[in-house]
Design a protein around this motif. Structure first.
Motif, PDB file in Angstrom:
ATOM      1  N   PRO A 146      -5.797   7.007  -8.962  1.00 16.05           N
ATOM      2  CA  PRO A 146      -4.822   6.567  -9.973  1.00 16.05           C
ATOM      3  C   PRO A 146      -3.851   5.509  -9.438  1.00 16.05           C
ATOM      4  CG  PRO A 146      -5.031   8.946 -10.029  1.00 16.05           C
ATOM      5  CD  PRO A 146      -5.786   8.475  -8.828  1.00 16.05           C
ATOM      6  N   ALA A 147      -3.428   5.643  -8.204  1.00 13.10           N
ATOM      7  CA  ALA A 147      -2.523   4.648  -7.625  1.00 13.10           C
ATOM      8  C   ALA A 147      -3.228   3.307  -7.444  1.00 13.10           C
ATOM      9  CB  ALA A 147      -1.979   5.142  -6.290  1.00 13.10           C
ATOM     10  N   LEU A 148      -4.465   3.338  -7.007  1.00 10.54           N
ATOM     11  CA  LEU A 148      -5.216   2.090  -6.838  1.00 10.54           C
ATOM     12  C   LEU A 148      -5.426   1.382  -8.172  1.00 10.54           C
ATOM     13  CD1 LEU A 148      -7.932   3.173  -4.257  1.00 10.54           C
ATOM     14  CD2 LEU A 148      -5.945   1.731  -3.860  1.00 10.54           C
ATOM     15  N   ILE A 149      -5.724   2.141  -9.201  1.00  6.89           N
ATOM     16  CA  ILE A 149      -5.900   1.547 -10.527  1.00  6.89           C
ATOM     17  C   ILE A 149      -4.576   0.973 -11.025  1.00  6.89           C
ATOM     18  CG2 ILE A 149      -6.473   2.025 -12.926  1.00  6.89           C
ATOM     19  CD1 ILE A 149      -8.454   4.127 -11.928  1.00  6.89           C
TER      20      ILE A 149
ATOM     21  N   TRP B  79      -1.539   8.669 -17.116  1.00  2.53           N
ATOM     22  CA  TRP B  79      -0.418   7.736 -17.171  1.00  2.53           C
ATOM     23  C   TRP B  79      -0.884   6.307 -16.895  1.00  2.53           C
ATOM     24  CZ3 TRP B  79       4.581   8.422 -13.784  1.00  2.53           C
ATOM     25  CH2 TRP B  79       5.602   7.618 -14.299  1.00  2.53           C
ATOM     26  N   VAL B  80      -1.791   6.164 -15.945  1.00  2.01           N
ATOM     27  CA  VAL B  80      -2.337   4.837 -15.640  1.00  2.01           C
ATOM     28  C   VAL B  80      -3.086   4.281 -16.839  1.00  2.01           C
ATOM     29  CG1 VAL B  80      -4.161   3.692 -14.339  1.00  2.01           C
ATOM     30  CG2 VAL B  80      -2.484   5.014 -13.150  1.00  2.01           C
ATOM     31  N   VAL B  81      -3.913   5.105 -17.434  1.00  2.00           N
ATOM     32  CA  VAL B  81      -4.719   4.637 -18.559  1.00  2.00           C
ATOM     33  C   VAL B  81      -3.822   4.258 -19.744  1.00  2.00           C
ATOM     34  CG1 VAL B  81      -6.434   5.355 -20.255  1.00  2.00           C
ATOM     35  CG2 VAL B  81      -6.772   5.907 -17.854  1.00  2.00           C
ATOM     36  N   LEU B  82      -2.788   5.028 -19.996  1.00  4.77           N
ATOM     37  CA  LEU B  82      -1.909   4.756 -21.126  1.00  4.77           C
ATOM     38  C   LEU B  82      -0.911   3.638 -20.863  1.00  4.77           C
ATOM     39  CD1 LEU B  82      -1.162   8.362 -22.404  1.00  4.77           C
ATOM     40  CD2 LEU B  82      -2.797   6.693 -23.301  1.00  4.77           C
ATOM     41  N   SER B  83      -0.693   3.270 -19.610  1.00  6.04           N
ATOM     42  CA  SER B  83       0.296   2.242 -19.305  1.00  6.04           C
ATOM     43  C   SER B  83      -0.309   0.845 -19.245  1.00  6.04           C
ATOM     44  CB  SER B  83       0.995   2.545 -17.978  1.00  6.04           C
ATOM     45  OG  SER B  83       0.099   2.335 -16.902  1.00  6.04           O
ATOM     46  N   GLY B  84      -1.529   0.700 -19.674  1.00 13.74           N
ATOM     47  CA  GLY B  84      -2.153  -0.618 -19.698  1.00 13.74           C
ATOM     48  C   GLY B  84      -1.435  -1.536 -20.676  1.00 13.74           C
TER      49      GLY B  84
ATOM     50  N   SER C 204      -3.914  -2.237  -9.270  1.00 18.34           N
ATOM     51  CA  SER C 204      -4.879  -3.300  -9.580  1.00 18.34           C
ATOM     52  C   SER C 204      -4.679  -3.868 -10.986  1.00 18.34           C
ATOM     53  CB  SER C 204      -6.304  -2.794  -9.409  1.00 18.34           C
ATOM     54  OG  SER C 204      -6.611  -1.847 -10.392  1.00 18.34           O
ATOM     55  N   ILE C 205      -4.233  -3.061 -11.944  1.00 13.38           N
ATOM     56  CA  ILE C 205      -4.011  -3.587 -13.293  1.00 13.38           C
ATOM     57  C   ILE C 205      -2.587  -4.081 -13.479  1.00 13.38           C
ATOM     58  CG2 ILE C 205      -5.781  -2.120 -14.303  1.00 13.38           C
ATOM     59  CD1 ILE C 205      -3.533  -0.458 -15.561  1.00 13.38           C
ATOM     60  N   GLY C 206      -1.732  -3.915 -12.490  1.00 15.51           N
ATOM     61  CA  GLY C 206      -0.358  -4.389 -12.584  1.00 15.51           C
ATOM     62  C   GLY C 206       0.492  -3.581 -13.541  1.00 15.51           C
TER      63      GLY C 206
END
Length: 87
Positions: free
Chosen positions: A30-33, A65-70, A36-38
């Motif tokens: 999750p941290a790497l994603i 959280w990563v997926v929703l914060s795009g 990488s997506i900023g």
């Protein structure tokens, strides 16, 4: 080749190191994603992942959280403009 891995100490250590690297990669996914997506929450996601990622719920929360914060952008944002034929 499998005989060397299962019957020797060096093979076991090699297998252990490979498993550790793969597990660490999955742990920080999750941290790497996020980086990488900023994501604007990348630091908070990284802290959540590092501190609570060992619990499955913390890791899943960080991944969601990563997926929703795009930024809701598409992969083809920088697509060149289509030109009409000159004829």
């Amino acid at each position: 080749m499998l005989h060397w891995i299962t019957d020797s100490r060096a093979g076991f250590v090699t297998l252990l190191v490979i498993a550790f690297v793969l597990a660490l990669g999955v742990y920080v996914l999750p941290a790497l994603i996020a980086w990488s997506i900023g994501s604007p929450y990348r630091v908070a996601i990284t802290v959540l992942d590092v501190l609570l990622g060992w619990t499955v719920l913390g890791w899943i929360a960080a991944l969601i959280w990563v997926v929703l914060s795009g930024d809701d952008g598409s992969f083809d944002e920088d697509r060149p403009q289509r030109r009409e034929p000159w004829m």
